[in-house]
Design an enzyme around this catalytic site. Sequence first.
Site, PDB file in Angstrom:
ATOM      1  N   GLU A 196      -3.321  -0.557   9.763  1.00 50.47           N
ATOM      2  CA  GLU A 196      -2.108  -0.179   9.027  1.00 50.47           C
ATOM      3  C   GLU A 196      -1.454   1.107   9.533  1.00 50.47           C
ATOM      4  OE1 GLU A 196      -3.092  -0.146   4.855  1.00 50.47           O
ATOM      5  OE2 GLU A 196      -3.365  -2.304   4.802  1.00 50.47           O
ATOM      6  N   GLU A 250      -7.188  -8.325   5.286  1.00 50.60           N
ATOM      7  CA  GLU A 250      -7.432  -7.806   3.935  1.00 50.60           C
ATOM      8  C   GLU A 250      -6.552  -8.553   2.953  1.00 50.60           C
ATOM      9  OE1 GLU A 250      -6.950  -3.564   3.216  1.00 50.60           O
ATOM     10  OE2 GLU A 250      -7.883  -3.097   5.138  1.00 50.60           O
TER      11      GLU A 250
HETATM   12  C1  GBH Z   1      -5.208  -1.184   2.257  1.00 48.74           C
HETATM   13  O1  GBH Z   1      -4.039  -0.487   2.198  1.00 48.74           O
HETATM   14  C2  GBH Z   1      -6.193  -0.331   3.000  1.00 48.74           C
HETATM   15  O2  GBH Z   1      -6.354  -0.774   4.322  1.00 48.74           O
HETATM   16  C3  GBH Z   1      -7.513  -0.220   2.311  1.00 48.74           C
HETATM   17  O3  GBH Z   1      -8.233   0.826   2.881  1.00 48.74           O
HETATM   18  C4  GBH Z   1      -7.298  -0.064   0.828  1.00 48.74           C
HETATM   19  O4  GBH Z   1      -8.484   0.207   0.141  1.00 48.74           O
HETATM   20  C5  GBH Z   1      -6.685  -1.328   0.320  1.00 48.74           C
HETATM   21  O5  GBH Z   1      -5.510  -1.608   0.988  1.00 48.74           O
HETATM   22  C6  GBH Z   1      -6.380  -1.336  -1.170  1.00 48.74           C
HETATM   23  O6  GBH Z   1      -5.396  -0.415  -1.473  1.00 48.74           O
HETATM   24  O7  GBH Z   1       2.074   3.688  -1.370  1.00 48.74           O
HETATM   25  O8  GBH Z   1       3.164   3.731  -3.500  1.00 48.74           O
HETATM   26  O9  GBH Z   1       4.412   3.049  -1.541  1.00 48.74           O
HETATM   27  C7  GBH Z   1      -3.016  -1.042   1.445  1.00 48.74           C
HETATM   28  C8  GBH Z   1      -1.917  -0.048   1.499  1.00 48.74           C
HETATM   29  C9  GBH Z   1      -0.914  -0.037  -0.604  1.00 48.74           C
HETATM   30  C10 GBH Z   1       0.308   0.330   1.396  1.00 48.74           C
HETATM   31  C11 GBH Z   1       0.375  -0.121  -1.346  1.00 48.74           C
HETATM   32  C12 GBH Z   1       1.566   0.240   0.658  1.00 48.74           C
HETATM   33  C13 GBH Z   1       2.641   0.566  -1.386  1.00 48.74           C
HETATM   34  C14 GBH Z   1       2.671   1.435  -2.567  1.00 48.74           C
HETATM   35  N1  GBH Z   1      -0.754  -0.399   0.772  1.00 48.74           N
HETATM   36  N2  GBH Z   1       1.369   0.648  -0.691  1.00 48.74           N
HETATM   37  S1  GBH Z   1       3.108   3.069  -2.200  1.00 48.74           S
END
Ligand code: GBH
Length: 445
Positions: free
Chosen positions: A171, A354
Site C-alpha cells: 500500500e 487483504e
Molecule cells: C490495511 O490498510 C493494512 O495493510 C493493514 O496493515 C491494516 O491492518 C488493514 O488494512 C486494516 O486496516 O485513512 O481515514 O482516509 C488499509 C488501509 C484503511 C487505507 C482505510 C485507507 C481510508 C480511511 N486503508 N483508509 S482514512
Amino acid sequence: SESWLPASSRLRSRDFLFGVATASFQIEGSTEVDGRLPSIWDTYCDTPGKVTNGDTGKVACDHYNRWAEDVDLIESLGLDAYRLSLAWPRLITRDGKANPKGFDFYKRLLDALGEKGIKRFVTLYHWDLPQWIEDRGGWVSRETAYRYAEYVDIATRELAGRVEAWATFNEPWCTAWIGYAAGRQAPGHTDPVLAIAAGHHLMLGHGLAVPLIRRNDPGAKVGIVLNLQPATAATDTREDRHAAKLAEVGQNDWFLGALLKGEYDARFFELRGAVPAIVPGDLDTIQQPLDYLGVNYYFRAYVSAAGAHDYKDMPLDGVERTQMGWEVYPEGLTYQLVTIKQDYPNLPPVYITENGMASDDAVIDGEVEDDSRIRFFERHLAAVSDAIDAGVEVSGYFAWSLMDNFEWSYGYEKRFGICHVDYDTQVRTPKKSAYWLRDFVARRS
Ligand code: GBH
C-alpha cells in the site's frame, strides 16, 4: 450453507490459493532485541495522542517468541499460504550491513512454513521504516529509494529459495498519502507536496528493487500490493461524479499508471498542485514486468466536489458497518477488479492480498461467535467469483488477518483476526470464522 458460491467457481478448485495475512510491526513485538533498530512506528507510538490508548508495538502478539505456535495455527486451519512482512529495522544495521540475528528469525519462520507446505508471500515493506532513514528525510528524499534497494538486495540474497512470492511494498498510497499528507500514520506529516514526492520515491524504490529480486531469487514471483478503493459520487451531479473520478485517479491510478503504463496521470498532480521531481528514465525504471498484482480491498469512498466525506458521517441508511465504521460493500470489489482490467489490459494475475473486517469479538465459553465475519467473507468471495466470471484473472485470496493485532493508530481496540488474541495471556482462540475458512478450504475439489 454452501449456496453462496456458484458450483463452477474457480474458488472451489485447489489451484486457487487461500491464505491469511499479517505484518511485522502489527504482530511481532520484541522491538528492542537482537539488534532491531527503532522504526518510525515506534516513534509515532511514543508520541502522545497519536495512537488510541497509548498502545505500542513493544509486545503486540509476541509473535517474535510465539512464531512456531502461530505456524502450527495456520497449519491446523489447512491454509495454502501465509502472507507476512519483513521488518527492515531488524535486518539492516546502521552501516548498511546484514544483521544476522534478524535474518535468523525469518529463516526459522520461513523454513517452518516451508516444511508444512505453506506458501510464503513475503512483503518487503509494510510501513516500518527505520527511524534513522526517516531522520534523513524518509520517503521524501530520493536517497531512500536507493537505501531501500540496498536493503532488498541483501534481504532477497539472504532469503533466496525460502519464498514463493515477494512483494516490494504494501500500500504505497498509505505510506505516501496517509503518512505524509493526512498525518494519520507514521511519520505523521501533513503536506501533500511531501506525499507526492514520497509516492514517486516509493515507485522508484520498487523499480530499482524488482530486477534485484529477480536476479537474487529467480524462482520466486515478484509483485506489489496496492490498496484499491472505488469512489462513489455523493450525489449524481456532474461535479460530484467528476470529483469521484479524480479520487480514484488519485488513489488507484497514481501507482497503477506508473507501474503498468510507465506514466503518471497528470490530472492528479493538477488537482493537488504539485509535481514530483522526476529524473529522465525514472518511469522506465518503475515500469517493470510484474508476475502479480496484490489488491487489498476494504470498502468504498464517498466523494463530493466539496471533498471526500468521512466514511463515518455518510448518510447510508441501513448499511452494515464494521467495528471500524467502514461500510460492508462487496460489490465494490467486483467493480474494482473489473475496472482495473478494463483500464490496464496488461494487468498481471491478481491476488487479493487483504480483505477482512474488524469486530468487537470476545471469547465466551471458549468460543468466539463472529458470524458477521463469516458473512463478510462469503459475500466478498462471491464478489471475487463474479470478477473471475467477468474475465479478471484472480489467483488467490488472503484474509486479513491471521489474528487480532496492532491496528496502527487504532491500537489493539480493533480486532481484524480470524483468531482472537487475549493480550493479557497471549492465548490465541480461533474464531468461528477461522473454522468456517478451514471447512471451506477442506471441501475444495
Ligand atoms: C490495511 O490498510 C493494512 O495493510 C493493514 O496493515 C491494516 O491492518 C488493514 O488494512 C486494516 O486496516 O485513512 O481515514 O482516509 C488499509 C488501509 C484503511 C487505507 C482505510 C485507507 C481510508 C480511511 N486503508 N483508509 S482514512
